[in-house]
Design a protein around this motif. Sequence first.
Motif, PDB file in Angstrom:
ATOM      1  N   TRP A 151       1.918   9.909  -0.689  1.00 10.51           N
ATOM      2  CA  TRP A 151       2.920   9.159  -1.442  1.00 10.51           C
ATOM      3  C   TRP A 151       3.339   7.888  -0.716  1.00 10.51           C
ATOM      4  O   TRP A 151       3.606   6.858  -1.344  1.00 10.51           O
ATOM      5  CB  TRP A 151       4.121  10.032  -1.789  1.00 10.51           C
ATOM      6  CG  TRP A 151       3.871  10.806  -3.046  1.00 10.51           C
ATOM      7  CD1 TRP A 151       3.551  12.125  -3.151  1.00 10.51           C
ATOM      8  CD2 TRP A 151       3.884  10.303  -4.384  1.00 10.51           C
ATOM      9  NE1 TRP A 151       3.359  12.466  -4.465  1.00 10.51           N
ATOM     10  CE2 TRP A 151       3.563  11.360  -5.247  1.00 10.51           C
ATOM     11  CE3 TRP A 151       4.132   9.050  -4.938  1.00 10.51           C
ATOM     12  CZ2 TRP A 151       3.493  11.218  -6.622  1.00 10.51           C
ATOM     13  CZ3 TRP A 151       4.064   8.903  -6.323  1.00 10.51           C
ATOM     14  CH2 TRP A 151       3.743   9.977  -7.147  1.00 10.51           C
ATOM     15  N   LYS A 152       3.382   7.917   0.595  1.00 11.82           N
ATOM     16  CA  LYS A 152       3.685   6.685   1.343  1.00 11.82           C
ATOM     17  C   LYS A 152       2.608   5.632   1.051  1.00 11.82           C
ATOM     18  O   LYS A 152       2.914   4.456   0.831  1.00 11.82           O
ATOM     19  CB  LYS A 152       3.739   6.959   2.844  1.00 11.82           C
ATOM     20  CG  LYS A 152       4.972   7.688   3.303  1.00 11.82           C
ATOM     21  CD  LYS A 152       4.850   7.922   4.805  1.00 11.82           C
ATOM     22  CE  LYS A 152       6.051   8.508   5.436  1.00 11.82           C
ATOM     23  NZ  LYS A 152       5.854   8.699   6.897  1.00 11.82           N
ATOM     24  N   GLU A 153       1.352   6.051   1.047  1.00  7.44           N
ATOM     25  CA  GLU A 153       0.255   5.130   0.748  1.00  7.44           C
ATOM     26  C   GLU A 153       0.332   4.634  -0.693  1.00  7.44           C
ATOM     27  O   GLU A 153       0.060   3.456  -0.973  1.00  7.44           O
ATOM     28  CB  GLU A 153      -1.091   5.801   1.026  1.00  7.44           C
ATOM     29  CG  GLU A 153      -1.323   6.053   2.503  1.00  7.44           C
ATOM     30  CD  GLU A 153      -2.599   6.817   2.799  1.00  7.44           C
ATOM     31  OE1 GLU A 153      -3.371   7.129   1.859  1.00  7.44           O
ATOM     32  OE2 GLU A 153      -2.842   7.108   3.992  1.00  7.44           O
ATOM     33  N   ILE A 154       0.701   5.515  -1.606  1.00  9.07           N
ATOM     34  CA  ILE A 154       0.875   5.119  -3.005  1.00  9.07           C
ATOM     35  C   ILE A 154       1.953   4.046  -3.110  1.00  9.07           C
ATOM     36  O   ILE A 154       1.776   3.042  -3.813  1.00  9.07           O
ATOM     37  CB  ILE A 154       1.214   6.349  -3.877  1.00  9.07           C
ATOM     38  CG1 ILE A 154      -0.047   7.201  -4.077  1.00  9.07           C
ATOM     39  CG2 ILE A 154       1.825   5.925  -5.216  1.00  9.07           C
ATOM     40  CD1 ILE A 154       0.208   8.566  -4.681  1.00  9.07           C
ATOM     41  N   PHE A 155       3.064   4.237  -2.424  1.00  5.24           N
ATOM     42  CA  PHE A 155       4.148   3.252  -2.483  1.00  5.24           C
ATOM     43  C   PHE A 155       3.692   1.888  -1.965  1.00  5.24           C
ATOM     44  O   PHE A 155       4.152   0.850  -2.448  1.00  5.24           O
ATOM     45  CB  PHE A 155       5.377   3.754  -1.731  1.00  5.24           C
ATOM     46  CG  PHE A 155       6.398   4.419  -2.615  1.00  5.24           C
ATOM     47  CD1 PHE A 155       7.717   3.989  -2.606  1.00  5.24           C
ATOM     48  CD2 PHE A 155       6.057   5.463  -3.456  1.00  5.24           C
ATOM     49  CE1 PHE A 155       8.669   4.591  -3.419  1.00  5.24           C
ATOM     50  CE2 PHE A 155       6.994   6.071  -4.262  1.00  5.24           C
ATOM     51  CZ  PHE A 155       8.309   5.632  -4.252  1.00  5.24           C
ATOM     52  N   GLU A 156       2.788   1.859  -0.981  1.00  2.00           N
ATOM     53  CA  GLU A 156       2.227   0.590  -0.514  1.00  2.00           C
ATOM     54  C   GLU A 156       1.443  -0.078  -1.643  1.00  2.00           C
ATOM     55  O   GLU A 156       1.527  -1.294  -1.842  1.00  2.00           O
ATOM     56  CB  GLU A 156       1.331   0.807   0.709  1.00  2.00           C
ATOM     57  CG  GLU A 156       2.082   1.184   1.961  1.00  2.00           C
ATOM     58  CD  GLU A 156       3.107   0.156   2.388  1.00  2.00           C
ATOM     59  OE1 GLU A 156       2.796  -1.061   2.361  1.00  2.00           O
ATOM     60  OE2 GLU A 156       4.232   0.547   2.731  1.00  2.00           O
ATOM     61  N   LYS A 157       0.678   0.727  -2.386  1.00  2.90           N
ATOM     62  CA  LYS A 157      -0.092   0.185  -3.503  1.00  2.90           C
ATOM     63  C   LYS A 157       0.829  -0.274  -4.631  1.00  2.90           C
ATOM     64  O   LYS A 157       0.579  -1.307  -5.260  1.00  2.90           O
ATOM     65  CB  LYS A 157      -1.107   1.227  -3.988  1.00  2.90           C
ATOM     66  CG  LYS A 157      -2.218   1.464  -2.962  1.00  2.90           C
ATOM     67  CD  LYS A 157      -3.071   2.689  -3.285  1.00  2.90           C
ATOM     68  CE  LYS A 157      -3.968   2.509  -4.475  1.00  2.90           C
ATOM     69  NZ  LYS A 157      -4.872   3.684  -4.662  1.00  2.90           N
ATOM     70  N   VAL A 158       1.913   0.472  -4.884  1.00  2.68           N
ATOM     71  CA  VAL A 158       2.893   0.049  -5.891  1.00  2.68           C
ATOM     72  C   VAL A 158       3.474  -1.306  -5.481  1.00  2.68           C
ATOM     73  O   VAL A 158       3.644  -2.200  -6.319  1.00  2.68           O
ATOM     74  CB  VAL A 158       4.017   1.099  -6.070  1.00  2.68           C
ATOM     75  CG1 VAL A 158       5.131   0.560  -6.963  1.00  2.68           C
ATOM     76  CG2 VAL A 158       3.471   2.401  -6.646  1.00  2.68           C
ATOM     77  N   ALA A 159       3.772  -1.472  -4.194  1.00  3.30           N
ATOM     78  CA  ALA A 159       4.322  -2.746  -3.711  1.00  3.30           C
ATOM     79  C   ALA A 159       3.382  -3.903  -4.017  1.00  3.30           C
ATOM     80  O   ALA A 159       3.826  -4.988  -4.420  1.00  3.30           O
ATOM     81  CB  ALA A 159       4.608  -2.662  -2.214  1.00  3.30           C
ATOM     82  N   ASP A 160       2.087  -3.693  -3.854  1.00  4.56           N
ATOM     83  CA  ASP A 160       1.113  -4.739  -4.160  1.00  4.56           C
ATOM     84  C   ASP A 160       1.119  -5.079  -5.651  1.00  4.56           C
ATOM     85  O   ASP A 160       1.046  -6.250  -6.033  1.00  4.56           O
ATOM     86  CB  ASP A 160      -0.290  -4.305  -3.731  1.00  4.56           C
ATOM     87  CG  ASP A 160      -0.458  -4.249  -2.223  1.00  4.56           C
ATOM     88  OD1 ASP A 160       0.359  -4.845  -1.488  1.00  4.56           O
ATOM     89  OD2 ASP A 160      -1.422  -3.580  -1.777  1.00  4.56           O
ATOM     90  N   VAL A 161       1.201  -4.045  -6.495  1.00 10.86           N
ATOM     91  CA  VAL A 161       1.229  -4.251  -7.944  1.00 10.86           C
ATOM     92  C   VAL A 161       2.496  -5.022  -8.331  1.00 10.86           C
ATOM     93  O   VAL A 161       2.437  -6.001  -9.102  1.00 10.86           O
ATOM     94  CB  VAL A 161       1.136  -2.920  -8.712  1.00 10.86           C
ATOM     95  CG1 VAL A 161       1.385  -3.116 -10.200  1.00 10.86           C
ATOM     96  CG2 VAL A 161      -0.214  -2.262  -8.472  1.00 10.86           C
TER      97      VAL A 161
END
Length: 169
Positions: A151-161
Amino acid sequence: MAENAVNETERMTITRVFDAPRELVWKAWTDPKYVMQWWGPKDFTAPVCKIDFRVGGKALFCMKSPDGQECWNGIEYIEIVPYEKIVSLMYFADAEGNKIDPAQVGYEHEVVEEAYDVTLFEDLGDGKTKLTFIGNEPMKDAAESGQLEGWKEIFEKVADVVAGLVRAK
């Protein structure tokens, strides 16, 4: 944007502040074309994302690992307060969206049965939004299973989006 903050309370809780209005963060979290860009940990892709975003509606996601392994998740939406809150039930699924036993995909234990995920969107003013995801698994279990790191990695990807949506605005 601030780094992910992790709350050490009983349930896995991850919070992040975005330099973006709440409507854009909501869009990134709920629109299938954007969800496909962040669903799954780092280096995973999401080749399938179908969302019937309404109370009682369901979603079906495929997360594909770098080595090509697919993992399907289903979600049922329990409560939706536009731009503020989403309560949902996530489960392992087959490609048709049917709930399956986690052991079928190599997980030794399931998250707490009928425990809901809660996603909160808080307008902080000045074009900032706080996103809080409260998972359905105790923090200790989430850390041990790898779900917390995922989920931490997902949140990084959400930040990019979200950053891309801000730039496009």
